[in-house]
Design a protein around this motif. Structure first.
Motif, short mmCIF file in Angstrom:
data_model
loop_
_atom_site.label_atom_id
_atom_site.label_comp_id
_atom_site.label_asym_id
_atom_site.label_seq_id
_atom_site.Cartn_x
_atom_site.Cartn_y
_atom_site.Cartn_z
N GLY A 117 0.83 -1.20 0.00
CA GLY A 117 0.00 0.00 0.00
C GLY A 117 0.86 1.25 0.00
N GLY A 118 0.59 2.14 0.94
CA GLY A 118 1.35 3.38 1.03
C GLY A 118 2.51 3.31 1.99
N THR A 119 2.91 2.08 2.36
CA THR A 119 4.02 1.92 3.32
C THR A 119 5.19 1.18 2.69
N THR A 120 6.38 1.73 2.84
CA THR A 120 7.61 1.09 2.37
C THR A 120 8.56 0.92 3.57
N VAL A 121 9.18 -0.27 3.66
CA VAL A 121 10.05 -0.57 4.80
C VAL A 121 11.43 -1.00 4.31
N PHE A 122 12.46 -0.45 4.93
CA PHE A 122 13.85 -0.84 4.67
C PHE A 122 14.42 -1.44 5.95
N THR A 123 15.02 -2.63 5.85
CA THR A 123 15.55 -3.30 7.04
C THR A 123 16.96 -3.83 6.79
N ASN A 143 17.94 -3.14 12.49
CA ASN A 143 17.46 -1.77 12.27
C ASN A 143 16.39 -1.71 11.19
N ARG A 144 15.54 -0.66 11.28
CA ARG A 144 14.38 -0.57 10.39
C ARG A 144 14.02 0.89 10.11
N VAL A 145 13.67 1.17 8.86
CA VAL A 145 13.16 2.48 8.46
C VAL A 145 11.82 2.25 7.77
N GLU A 146 10.76 2.83 8.32
CA GLU A 146 9.42 2.69 7.74
C GLU A 146 8.92 4.05 7.26
N ILE A 147 8.43 4.09 6.02
CA ILE A 147 7.93 5.32 5.43
C ILE A 147 6.47 5.10 5.04
N SER A 176 13.78 2.70 13.79
CA SER A 176 13.86 1.87 15.00
C SER A 176 15.10 0.99 14.98
N GLY A 177 15.58 0.68 16.18
CA GLY A 177 16.75 -0.18 16.37
C GLY A 177 16.88 -0.50 17.84
N PRO A 178 17.80 -1.39 18.21
CA PRO A 178 17.94 -1.81 19.60
C PRO A 178 18.19 -0.64 20.55
N VAL A 179 17.58 -0.71 21.72
CA VAL A 179 17.85 0.28 22.77
C VAL A 179 19.35 0.28 23.06
N ASN A 180 19.92 1.46 23.24
CA ASN A 180 21.35 1.66 23.53
C ASN A 180 22.25 1.60 22.29
N ALA A 181 21.69 1.29 21.13
CA ALA A 181 22.50 1.38 19.90
C ALA A 181 22.77 2.85 19.60
N ASP A 182 23.96 3.16 19.13
CA ASP A 182 24.35 4.55 18.87
C ASP A 182 24.05 4.90 17.41
N ASN A 183 22.78 5.23 17.14
CA ASN A 183 22.37 5.56 15.77
C ASN A 183 21.89 7.00 15.64
N VAL A 184 22.35 7.87 16.52
CA VAL A 184 21.92 9.27 16.48
C VAL A 184 22.27 9.91 15.14
N ASP A 185 23.51 9.75 14.70
CA ASP A 185 23.94 10.38 13.44
C ASP A 185 23.23 9.80 12.22
#
Length: 218
Positions: free
Chosen positions: A99-105, A109-113, A197-206
């Motif tokens: 549908g209108g959702t695309t997911v990259f994994t 880690n995961r990016v949902e649009i 989204s990704g594991p708690v405490n993972a350093d993915n700020v940048d």
């Protein structure tokens, strides 16, 4: 003359006895060196064992904790079939869509649009009530929601941070505790929800900043 021979005989006997005593003393003193040799052999065995133990290599140390996205990760632009916006996503990640959702994994880690039509722009209040309520019923062990208004290059967005359990791994059955960041962008009746989204405490700020700052309307 007979007396002289007797004295000489006694002298010879004395020399023989002295030689026998000396030989006996010499033989008894040979014991300790033999014992000392045995002790030396025992010491060499101990040294060999210690050396073998010291040669064992330690286990390698992981350079990154689980879930960290590498600093040299490359990004590519994604534009949905209907157009309207572009956003950079990590290159090489698996892509799925419905549908209108695309997911990259990739790994953990995961990016949902997700895109949708909306009559009005999302607000801190609407996300805090409507979206949080919906996610409580969708995300296992949903917890700690925090809603705020933030600015990105595309303009203002409503950010919702929360935690929840991931789906169980189909092979190992392992469940990971994830941290979520959901950005709601809006323009002229169109809303785009970008959830990272990704594991708690993972350093993915940048990496998450690169993705969210790259979002732009077209």
């Amino acid at each position: 003359m007979a007396r002289v021979r007797t004295v000489r005989s006694l002298g010879v006997v004395g020399l023989v006895l002295a030689a026998a005593v000396t030989a006996g003393c010499s033989g008894s003193s040979s014991g300790p060196p033999a014992a000392s040799h045995a002790s030396s052999g025992s010491g060499s065995t101990s040294t060999s064992t210690s050396t073998a133990g010291a040669s064992a290599a330690p286990a390698p140390t992981e350079s990154n904790p689980p879930g960290d996205i590498p600093d040299n990760q490359a990004y590519v632009a994604f534009r949905p079939a209907g157009g309207g916006f572009t956003v950079k996503v990590p290159e090489g990640w698996a892509r799925t869509g419905q549908g209108g959702t695309t997911v990259f994994t990739d790994k953990l880690n995961r990016v949902e649009i997700a895109t949708a039509s909306a009559s009005s722009a999302p607000t801190v209040a609407s996300v805090g009530s409507e979206v949080v309520s919906r996610l409580r019923g969708q995300v296992p062990k949903f917890d700690g929601p925090k809603v705020s208004q933030v600015n990105r290059h595309a303009g203002s967005a409503v950010l919702l941070k929360y935690q929840g359990d991931s789906a169980a791994d189909p092979v190992t059955g392992k469940v990971v505790r994830d941290a979520f960041e959901r950005y709601a962008f809006y323009r002229q009746g169109h809303e785009v929800d970008l959830t990272l989204s990704g594991p708690v405490n993972a350093d993915n700020v940048d990496p998450w900043r690169i993705v969210t700052d790259s979002f732009s309307w077209k």
